[in-house]
Scaffold this active site. Structure first.
Site, mmCIF file in Angstrom:
data_model
loop_
_atom_site.group_PDB
_atom_site.id
_atom_site.type_symbol
_atom_site.label_atom_id
_atom_site.label_comp_id
_atom_site.label_asym_id
_atom_site.label_seq_id
_atom_site.Cartn_x
_atom_site.Cartn_y
_atom_site.Cartn_z
ATOM 1 C CD GLU A 40 39.584 31.935 -62.250
ATOM 2 O OE1 GLU A 40 38.651 32.517 -62.814
ATOM 3 O OE2 GLU A 40 40.488 32.539 -61.633
ATOM 4 C CE LYS A 111 35.649 34.679 -61.962
ATOM 5 N NZ LYS A 111 36.980 34.865 -62.583
ATOM 6 C CB CYS A 148 39.207 34.223 -59.321
ATOM 7 S SG CYS A 148 40.676 35.238 -59.622
#
Length: 261
Positions: A40, A111, A148
């Site tokens: 990321e 995300k 994440c």
């Protein structure tokens, strides 16, 4: 399919990160890697979130074009964290660019869970995506994506498995701190076991991140795990292994959608 995870040091300069990507891709190509995954925020890991608007680019900006060239040159698919500009806004998307072996952009995942926890507030500089991550055919394996903090939301991973994912990639910038390494490794293994899928998480090295990139098989076996230093981690992903485990532990077939909305 041979999977490669590029555990690298964070850097705030996109051009330097492209140079790093080229070097790692060359090594990966020599090792027969077909799918190479970077962390990321790989495009740039700035110390100050206020720098993000000046770093972010459109979907096919110069950084992604550089990744496309690398994919074509080394004949491997690439997944990497990028910053995507939002026209007319001072916030950005924290996204993954997915590029195939011919250098074509297959998908962009933004995300959906922003990390507003443990003294970090991503929502000050980022906007969340509003669509579930896709399931794509990458080097012959149905592959899902998470980023994440997504790792802490099991419903996302169950959605990916329900849509056919046999491998789930988790590029991360997993911050270090008390118990954080334990959280990272435990959650990677749990998501693999719950969904009888391969789960592969790749994070940064360095003083602020826990590193420990790992590849877990559908039965919870740790196939490969890195330490704290930069490393290209590899493992072979076998769809037959997924079928074998799902025959032994058919938990996906035992779910009760009639009871859960």
């Amino acid at each position: 399919m041979r999977l490669g995870l590029a555990q690298v040091e964070p850097c705030s300069n996109p051009e330097t990160n492209l140079e790093t990507a080229g070097l790692v891709a060359a090594e990966a190509g020599e090792k027969g890697v077909q799918l190479l995954v970077f962390p990321e925020m790989f495009m740039a890991a700035p110390d100050d979130p206020s720098d993000l608007p000046s770093l972010a680019e459109e979907a096919n900006g110069s950084f992604v074009q550089g990744l496309r060239h690398i994919a074509r040159t080394h004949l491997l698919s690439v997944v990497a964290g990028v910053w995507e500009a939002i026209p007319g806004h001072n916030k950005v998307y924290n996204a993954l660019a997915v590029i195939d072996q011919q250098g074509q952009i297959l998908e962009r995942y933004r995300k959906i869970h922003l990390f507003d926890a443990l003294n970090v507030t991503e929502s000050r500089a980022m906007s969340p995506g509003d669509a579930l991550p896709p399931v794509l055919d990458l080097a012959g394996v149905p592959t899902g994506l998470g980023i994440c903090y997504d790792l802490r939301f099991p419903e996302l991973f169950r959605s990916l498995a329900g849509r056919g994912a046999e491998l789930i990639l988790v590029p991360a910038a997993w911050y270090s701190g008390p118990f954080k390494e334990d959280h990272w490794l435990t959650l990677l293994k749990a998501r693999a076991l719950e969904n009888t899928s391969y789960v592969a998480g790749v994070s940064f090295t360095g003083p602020h991140f826990c590193a420990r990139s790992s590849i877990i098989d559908p039965f919870g076996v740790v196939m490969a795990s890195a330490g704290e230093m930069p490393e290209l981690l590899t493992a072979d992903i076998a769809r037959a292994r997924v079928e074998q485990v799902r025959t032994k532990v058919p938990s996906l077939r035992h779910t009760r959608p009639d009871l859960f909305s």
